[in-house]
Scaffold this active site. Structure first.
Site, PDB file in Angstrom:
ATOM      1  N   LEU A  29     -94.452  -8.468  80.441  1.00 19.94           N
ATOM      2  CA  LEU A  29     -94.079  -7.342  81.600  1.00 19.94           C
ATOM      3  C   LEU A  29     -95.284  -8.057  82.465  1.00 19.94           C
ATOM      4  O   LEU A  29     -95.969  -8.047  82.045  1.00 19.94           O
ATOM      5  CB  LEU A  29     -94.463  -5.881  80.956  1.00 19.94           C
ATOM      6  CG  LEU A  29     -93.563  -5.270  80.550  1.00 19.94           C
ATOM      7  CD1 LEU A  29     -94.082  -3.844  79.864  1.00 19.94           C
ATOM      8  CD2 LEU A  29     -92.551  -5.318  81.331  1.00 19.94           C
ATOM      9  N   ASP A  30     -94.787  -7.774  83.819  1.00 26.80           N
ATOM     10  CA  ASP A  30     -95.835  -8.372  84.936  1.00 26.80           C
ATOM     11  C   ASP A  30     -97.262  -7.126  84.688  1.00 26.80           C
ATOM     12  O   ASP A  30     -97.010  -6.060  84.479  1.00 26.80           O
ATOM     13  CB  ASP A  30     -95.284  -8.555  86.394  1.00 26.80           C
ATOM     14  CG  ASP A  30     -95.195  -7.836  86.279  1.00 26.80           C
ATOM     15  OD1 ASP A  30     -95.097  -6.603  87.135  1.00 26.80           O
ATOM     16  OD2 ASP A  30     -93.383  -8.235  86.836  1.00 26.80           O
ATOM     17  N   LYS A  31     -98.039  -7.829  85.375  1.00 30.06           N
ATOM     18  CA  LYS A  31     -99.657  -6.790  85.821  1.00 30.06           C
ATOM     19  C   LYS A  31     -98.712  -5.284  86.344  1.00 30.06           C
ATOM     20  O   LYS A  31     -99.632  -4.291  86.233  1.00 30.06           O
ATOM     21  CB  LYS A  31    -100.268  -7.261  86.470  1.00 30.06           C
ATOM     22  CG  LYS A  31    -101.346  -6.666  86.088  1.00 30.06           C
ATOM     23  CD  LYS A  31    -102.684  -7.394  86.290  1.00 30.06           C
ATOM     24  CE  LYS A  31    -104.210  -6.494  86.641  1.00 30.06           C
ATOM     25  NZ  LYS A  31    -105.446  -7.166  86.403  1.00 30.06           N
ATOM     26  N   ASP A  32     -98.061  -5.263  87.693  1.00 29.77           N
ATOM     27  CA  ASP A  32     -97.588  -3.764  87.522  1.00 29.77           C
ATOM     28  C   ASP A  32     -96.592  -3.128  86.998  1.00 29.77           C
ATOM     29  O   ASP A  32     -95.406  -2.244  87.477  1.00 29.77           O
ATOM     30  CB  ASP A  32     -97.077  -4.792  89.201  1.00 29.77           C
ATOM     31  CG  ASP A  32     -97.457  -5.121  89.960  1.00 29.77           C
ATOM     32  OD1 ASP A  32     -99.686  -5.012  89.897  1.00 29.77           O
ATOM     33  OD2 ASP A  32     -97.556  -6.413  90.875  1.00 29.77           O
ATOM     34  N   SER A  33     -95.635  -3.696  86.081  1.00 28.46           N
ATOM     35  CA  SER A  33     -94.261  -2.879  85.496  1.00 28.46           C
ATOM     36  C   SER A  33     -94.913  -2.313  84.067  1.00 28.46           C
ATOM     37  O   SER A  33     -96.471  -2.934  84.281  1.00 28.46           O
ATOM     38  CB  SER A  33     -93.415  -3.754  85.488  1.00 28.46           C
ATOM     39  OG  SER A  33     -93.258  -4.342  85.965  1.00 28.46           O
TER      40      SER A  33
END
Length: 170
Positions: A29-33
């Site tokens: 997951l990317d950092k914003d997800s």
């Protein structure tokens, strides 16, 4: 939190959260997800989950800015042209706000004059920031992105920092 076991000293990673050694994220997951992350020590299972050739369905709850039109939903269902090519068709439907959501940190920006909506979006690809790029391409910028399912594995009522062991499904 980064969906990896290593990082700089000022970044929170899985290392302080998971009491098992020799497990690895199957997909990221990317950092914003937010949401479901699968960890495994089974290389075959990791391949089935994360390799693009496997086309395993991932389910996302997406809070978007604006109200989706029938045309925007149809575009997502047919596939969207992105800068790296056409996406595969997605399954998408408008949904109510998910129950028992945890507070987001940082909070989602709120604009009193612009409504927001929730979509349930299912895709079988895993391009970099794909869901965010797809919703933006149809005029619905993503405000919050939560992965709710990977194939047969579901987030259910889990909260951030919780984990559970699952029996093998393949």
């Amino acid at each position: 939190m980064l969906s990896q076991f290593s990082g700089s000293a000022d970044e929170q990673t899985l290392k302080g959260l998971i009491p098992h050694n020799d497990v690895y994220p199957a997909g990221r997951l990317d950092k914003d997800s937010e949401g479901l992350l699968l960890l495994t020590n089974d290389g075959v299972l990791q391949h089935k989950i994360s390799h693009p050739s496997q086309k395993l369905q991932k389910t996302y709850w997406v809070q978007v800015e604006g109200e989706p039109t029938a045309e925007a939903l149809q575009q997502l269902r047919q596939g969207v042209e992105l800068n790296d090519g056409m996406t595969l068709p997605a399954e998408v439907m408008v949904m109510p706000e998910p129950q028992n959501l945890w507070p987001r940190n940082p909070p989602v920006r709120e604009r009193l004059s612009v409504p927001d909506s929730w979509l349930c979006l299912k895709i079988t690809e895993g391009r970099n920031r794909q869901v965010r790029r797809m919703t933006a391409a149809v005029g619905l910028p993503t405000l919050r992105l939560i992965r709710a399912g990977i194939g047969p594995f579901l987030l259910r009522q889990m909260q951030p920092g919780e984990w559970r062991e699952e029996p093998p499904v393949w």
